[in-house]
Design an enzyme around this catalytic site. Structure first.
Site, PDB file in Angstrom:
ATOM      1  N   ASP A  21      39.996 -83.568 -95.646  1.00  0.00           N
ATOM      2  CA  ASP A  21      40.667 -82.806 -96.660  1.00  0.00           C
ATOM      3  C   ASP A  21      42.517 -82.893 -96.299  1.00  0.00           C
ATOM      4  OD1 ASP A  21      39.206 -82.385 -99.142  1.00  0.00           O
ATOM      5  OD2 ASP A  21      38.660 -80.669 -97.954  1.00  0.00           O
TER       6      ASP A  21
ATOM      7  N   LYS B 178      42.771 -77.452 -86.452  1.00  0.00           N
ATOM      8  CA  LYS B 178      41.705 -78.589 -86.250  1.00  0.00           C
ATOM      9  C   LYS B 178      41.770 -79.296 -84.922  1.00  0.00           C
ATOM     10  CE  LYS B 178      39.642 -78.397 -90.481  1.00  0.00           C
ATOM     11  NZ  LYS B 178      38.160 -78.142 -90.587  1.00  0.00           N
TER      12      LYS B 178
END
Length: 353
Positions: A99, A72
């Protein structure tokens, strides 16, 4: 043997001829200039190739990326760079919902840029993941609802002159910044090209939440002017298979999500930006149960690859496709044989104990 009796939503023979524009130049150079940059490993695992009767299986190991335990950071760092370059200098709060790994990456990027971060976290995210986000200096707001609710609240919180939403899912009217996040993931695919050399993959397996990484993978492999493109397979939790449901319906749909160990994939609505790429460029989609992902993570660990349940979903998905009833038909439809090269994207490392 697969525990999912009908894992594929479809096998679309036209997906490998679908084409799109390439990712912009400059992303890889930006990442390469960062102090913590290094290509992540592409590890060959012959025992898996033998198990699944293909030529070679490689795992792209994203357990350590720019000082964080997931891919990410590639999207968040590039997007924050672009966001701040578009603004007049001055303080700003970067807001997001997550998340887990995306929020931590945005918080890290904000801290390195001398800015504040506010991260909304839905139910089901571990206390350890929440603490890791807070350790980056971010304000964390825990939400009692699912991921989609956390996104809505983050968007509301960012509705002001000194706040900017840096979200990795898009919806009509909010697509520029999610597009920058997708652009950031192009570096991962470029590394795979370099690491494989002339041996291109025949199948790439991608874990999917809202579909942003899958959009980047589709963009990379469906924008090439020549050569044989690989088949592309998306993998989701059975309890949050919004892309599978959307592909089946032929249009984006939202699903009610349940609990899953694959917390980073626990998303109920595909990104509006990603959807045309997923519909056009994915060959197949599969949903896997938690038990299959947990088993895959343990098997990867035994082979020396640190992978959490989300990252290991790619192996669980491959097993669901290539084993069980109908496996030979699926193998043929995807163009796989005993010499095929498969790349599994392991998007995160195993959680620290």
């Amino acid at each position: 043997m697969s525990t999912n009796p009908s894992p594929l939503s479809r096998v679309r023979s036209g997906a490998r001829s679908w084409r799109c524009a390439p990712a912009p130049a400059g992303v890889r150079a930006f990442h390469s200039a960062l102090p913590d940059y290094a290509p992540t490993p592409l590890t060959e695992l012959p025992p898996l190739a033998a198990e699944l009767a293909v030529g070679r299986i490689f795992v792209k190991d994203e357990s350590s990326r720019l000082g964080l335990p997931a891919f990410k950071a590639l999207g968040a760092f590039w997007a924050v760079h672009r966001v701040l370059a578009e603004r007049e200098p001055g303080p700003v709060t970067l807001v997001t919902a997550t998340d887990g790994n995306h929020g931590r990456a945005v918080a890290r990027a904000a801290r390195l840029a001398g800015q504040d971060a506010h991260v909304f976290v839905p139910r089901g995210v571990s206390a350890q993941a929440v603490a890791a986000i807070a350790a980056e200096g971010a304000k964390v707001t825990e939400v009692s609802g699912p991921y989609d609710e956390a996104v809505r609240l983050a968007a509301e919180a960012a509705d002001g002159p000194d706040s900017i939403l840096v979200q990795d899912t898009a919806w009509p009217g909010y697509e520029e910044i999610p597009g920058w996040i997708v652009e950031g993931y192009a570096t991962l695919c470029a590394e795979i090209d370099e690491q494989l050399g002339e041996t291109g993959p025949d199948l790439v397996c991608v874990p999917v939440g809202v579909g942003s990484l899958a959009q980047a993978v589709v963009t990379h492999y469906r924008s090439r002017p020549a050569g044989q493109p690989p088949a592309l397979l998306s993998v989701e939790p059975e309890t949050a298979a919004c892309v599978l449901a959307s592909l089946t319906a032929g249009a984006p749909v939202s699903v009610t999500t349940g609990d899953t160990v694959m917390a980073g994939l626990n998303c109920g609505t595909p990104s509006s930006l990603a959807w045309p790429y997923l519909y056009g460029g994915l060959d197949a989609a599969v949903a896997v149960p938690d038990a299959a992902s947990v088993r895959a993570a343990a098997d990867l660990a035994a082979l020396g690859v640190s992978s959490g349940p989300c990252g290991a979903a790619s192996l669980a998905g491959l097993r669901a496709v290539l084993t069980g009833a109908g496996a030979e038909e699926r193998r043929t439809a995807l163009g796989l044989d005993a010499a095929s090269v498969v790349v599994l994207l392991s998007t995160e490392g195993a959680p620290a104990c």
